[in-house]
Design a protein around this motif. Structure first.
Motif, PDB file in Angstrom:
ATOM      1  N   GLN A 132     -26.513 -45.695  -8.045  1.00  0.00           N
ATOM      2  CA  GLN A 132     -25.944 -44.755  -9.220  1.00  0.00           C
ATOM      3  C   GLN A 132     -25.117 -43.704  -8.622  1.00  0.00           C
ATOM      4  OE1 GLN A 132     -25.913 -45.325 -12.393  1.00  0.00           O
ATOM      5  NE2 GLN A 132     -26.784 -47.353 -12.077  1.00  0.00           N
ATOM      6  N   PRO A 133     -24.148 -43.401  -8.901  1.00  0.00           N
ATOM      7  CA  PRO A 133     -23.604 -42.151  -8.173  1.00  0.00           C
ATOM      8  C   PRO A 133     -24.183 -40.906  -8.446  1.00  0.00           C
ATOM      9  CG  PRO A 133     -22.348 -42.643 -10.408  1.00  0.00           C
ATOM     10  CD  PRO A 133     -23.341 -43.771 -10.056  1.00  0.00           C
ATOM     11  N   VAL A 134     -24.233 -39.852  -7.343  1.00  0.00           N
ATOM     12  CA  VAL A 134     -24.969 -38.755  -7.275  1.00  0.00           C
ATOM     13  C   VAL A 134     -24.224 -37.886  -8.287  1.00  0.00           C
ATOM     14  CG1 VAL A 134     -25.947 -36.772  -6.104  1.00  0.00           C
ATOM     15  CG2 VAL A 134     -25.738 -38.972  -5.057  1.00  0.00           C
ATOM     16  N   ARG A 135     -25.057 -37.227  -9.332  1.00  0.00           N
ATOM     17  CA  ARG A 135     -24.438 -36.257 -10.056  1.00  0.00           C
ATOM     18  C   ARG A 135     -25.331 -34.903 -10.031  1.00  0.00           C
ATOM     19  NH1 ARG A 135     -20.702 -39.122 -12.711  1.00  0.00           N
ATOM     20  NH2 ARG A 135     -21.174 -41.239 -13.533  1.00  0.00           N
ATOM     21  N   PHE A 136     -24.502 -33.783  -9.960  1.00  0.00           N
ATOM     22  CA  PHE A 136     -25.192 -32.389  -9.912  1.00  0.00           C
ATOM     23  C   PHE A 136     -24.838 -31.760 -11.231  1.00  0.00           C
ATOM     24  CE2 PHE A 136     -23.868 -33.653  -5.711  1.00  0.00           C
ATOM     25  CZ  PHE A 136     -24.853 -33.419  -4.935  1.00  0.00           C
ATOM     26  N   PRO A 137     -26.030 -31.727 -11.798  1.00  0.00           N
ATOM     27  CA  PRO A 137     -25.914 -30.907 -13.242  1.00  0.00           C
ATOM     28  C   PRO A 137     -25.639 -29.458 -13.086  1.00  0.00           C
ATOM     29  CG  PRO A 137     -28.352 -31.299 -12.683  1.00  0.00           C
ATOM     30  CD  PRO A 137     -27.418 -31.954 -11.729  1.00  0.00           C
ATOM     31  N   LEU A 138     -24.745 -28.875 -14.171  1.00  0.00           N
ATOM     32  CA  LEU A 138     -24.325 -27.467 -13.956  1.00  0.00           C
ATOM     33  C   LEU A 138     -25.504 -26.616 -14.538  1.00  0.00           C
ATOM     34  CD1 LEU A 138     -21.100 -27.653 -15.891  1.00  0.00           C
ATOM     35  CD2 LEU A 138     -21.199 -27.376 -13.454  1.00  0.00           C
ATOM     36  N   PRO A 139     -25.815 -25.457 -13.673  1.00  0.00           N
ATOM     37  CA  PRO A 139     -26.933 -24.667 -13.964  1.00  0.00           C
ATOM     38  C   PRO A 139     -26.737 -24.107 -15.284  1.00  0.00           C
ATOM     39  CG  PRO A 139     -25.339 -23.699 -12.276  1.00  0.00           C
ATOM     40  CD  PRO A 139     -25.116 -25.085 -12.679  1.00  0.00           C
ATOM     41  N   ARG A 140     -28.040 -24.111 -16.076  1.00  0.00           N
ATOM     42  CA  ARG A 140     -27.795 -23.478 -17.455  1.00  0.00           C
ATOM     43  C   ARG A 140     -27.979 -21.696 -17.186  1.00  0.00           C
ATOM     44  NH1 ARG A 140     -31.599 -27.122 -21.053  1.00  0.00           N
ATOM     45  NH2 ARG A 140     -30.424 -28.908 -20.687  1.00  0.00           N
ATOM     46  N   GLU A 141     -27.304 -20.994 -18.011  1.00  0.00           N
ATOM     47  CA  GLU A 141     -27.292 -19.733 -17.906  1.00  0.00           C
ATOM     48  C   GLU A 141     -28.803 -19.172 -18.285  1.00  0.00           C
ATOM     49  OE1 GLU A 141     -24.560 -16.898 -19.323  1.00  0.00           O
ATOM     50  OE2 GLU A 141     -23.104 -18.478 -19.416  1.00  0.00           O
ATOM     51  N   VAL A 142     -29.214 -18.142 -17.664  1.00  0.00           N
ATOM     52  CA  VAL A 142     -30.562 -17.669 -17.945  1.00  0.00           C
ATOM     53  C   VAL A 142     -30.420 -16.794 -19.325  1.00  0.00           C
ATOM     54  CG1 VAL A 142     -32.265 -16.146 -17.276  1.00  0.00           C
ATOM     55  CG2 VAL A 142     -31.044 -17.752 -15.468  1.00  0.00           C
ATOM     56  N   ALA A 143     -31.264 -16.946 -20.117  1.00  0.00           N
ATOM     57  CA  ALA A 143     -31.450 -16.160 -21.370  1.00  0.00           C
ATOM     58  C   ALA A 143     -31.868 -14.885 -21.193  1.00  0.00           C
ATOM     59  CB  ALA A 143     -32.220 -17.051 -22.453  1.00  0.00           C
ATOM     60  N   ARG A 144     -31.227 -14.111 -21.667  1.00  0.00           N
ATOM     61  CA  ARG A 144     -31.621 -12.390 -21.348  1.00  0.00           C
ATOM     62  C   ARG A 144     -32.312 -11.844 -22.365  1.00  0.00           C
ATOM     63  NH1 ARG A 144     -26.833  -9.982 -17.999  1.00  0.00           N
ATOM     64  NH2 ARG A 144     -26.113 -12.166 -16.795  1.00  0.00           N
TER      65      ARG A 144
END
Length: 154
Positions: free
Chosen positions: A142-154
Motif C-alpha cells: 500500500q502507498p504511504v499516506r501521511f494524515p494531516l494534523p488536526r488543529e488543537v481545540a482551544r
C-alpha cells in the motif's frame, strides 16, 4: 515651451490610448488562459490517479546461473524505458516503473510494477536466464499516506 507638443509625448500618449483600449481584451485572454491551464492540470491529475490505481506487478525470477552481460543489462534498461511510451498519454508520474524487492520466508523476490496499459512490455523477458511470472496481484503493498494534523481545540 509646450511639453505636449513634443513628438515623444505624442507617441507615449498614443501608446497609452492603445493600452487602455485593449486592456479588456488582455483581461479576457488572461482569464481564458487560466481556465485552460486549470483544465489541463485537472486532466493530468485524473490520468495520473487512474494510472496509479490500475497497476500490474510481475515477478522476475532469475536462474541459479544468472550472470548477465553488460549488453543484456543495457537492453533490459531500454526495454524498461519503453514502458512510458507503451502507457499512452499517461503523464510520466503515472507511467513510472517501480522495481520492488521483498523477502518472504528468507527468500528474496523481485517485482516489476507499472501501468496496466504497459503490461505487455513489463511481461517481456529481459534476460536469457530470467523467468517472468504471470501478473501477480500485490495488493498488500500500500502507498504511504501521511494524515494531516488536526488543529488543537482551544
Amino acid at each position: 515651451m509646450n511639453v505636449e507638443g513634443l513628438p515623444s509625448v505624442r507617441a507615449l500618449s498614443g501608446v497609452l490610448d492603445a493600452v487602455v483600449a485593449t486592456s479588456s481584451f488582455f483581461a479576457v485572454v488572461a482569464a481564458v488562459s487560466l481556465a485552460v491551464g486549470a483544465c489541463v492540470a485537472r486532466r493530468r491529475a485524473r490520468l495520473v490517479g487512474a494510472a496509479l490505481a490500475d497497476r500490474v506487478t510481475v515477478e522476475v525470477v532469475p536462474t541459479s546461473t544468472f550472470d548477465p552481460s553488460e549488453g543484456e543489462v543495457g537492453r533490459w534498461a531500454r526495454q524498461l524505458g519503453r514502458v512510458h511510451h507503451a502507457a499512452g498519454d499517461v503523464p510520466a508520474r503515472g507511467s513510472a516503473v517501480r522495481l520492488r524487492y521483498s523477502a518472504e520466508d528468507g527468500t528474496m523476490h523481485c517485482f516489476l510494477e507499472g501501468p496496466a496499459t504497459a503490461a505487455a512490455v513489463l511481461a517481456m523477458p529481459g534476460f536469457a536466464e530470467v523467468e517472468v511470472r504471470a501478473h501477480r496481484a500485490r495488493k498488500d503493498i500500500q502507498p504511504v499516506r501521511f494524515p494531516l494534523p488536526r488543529e488543537v481545540a482551544r
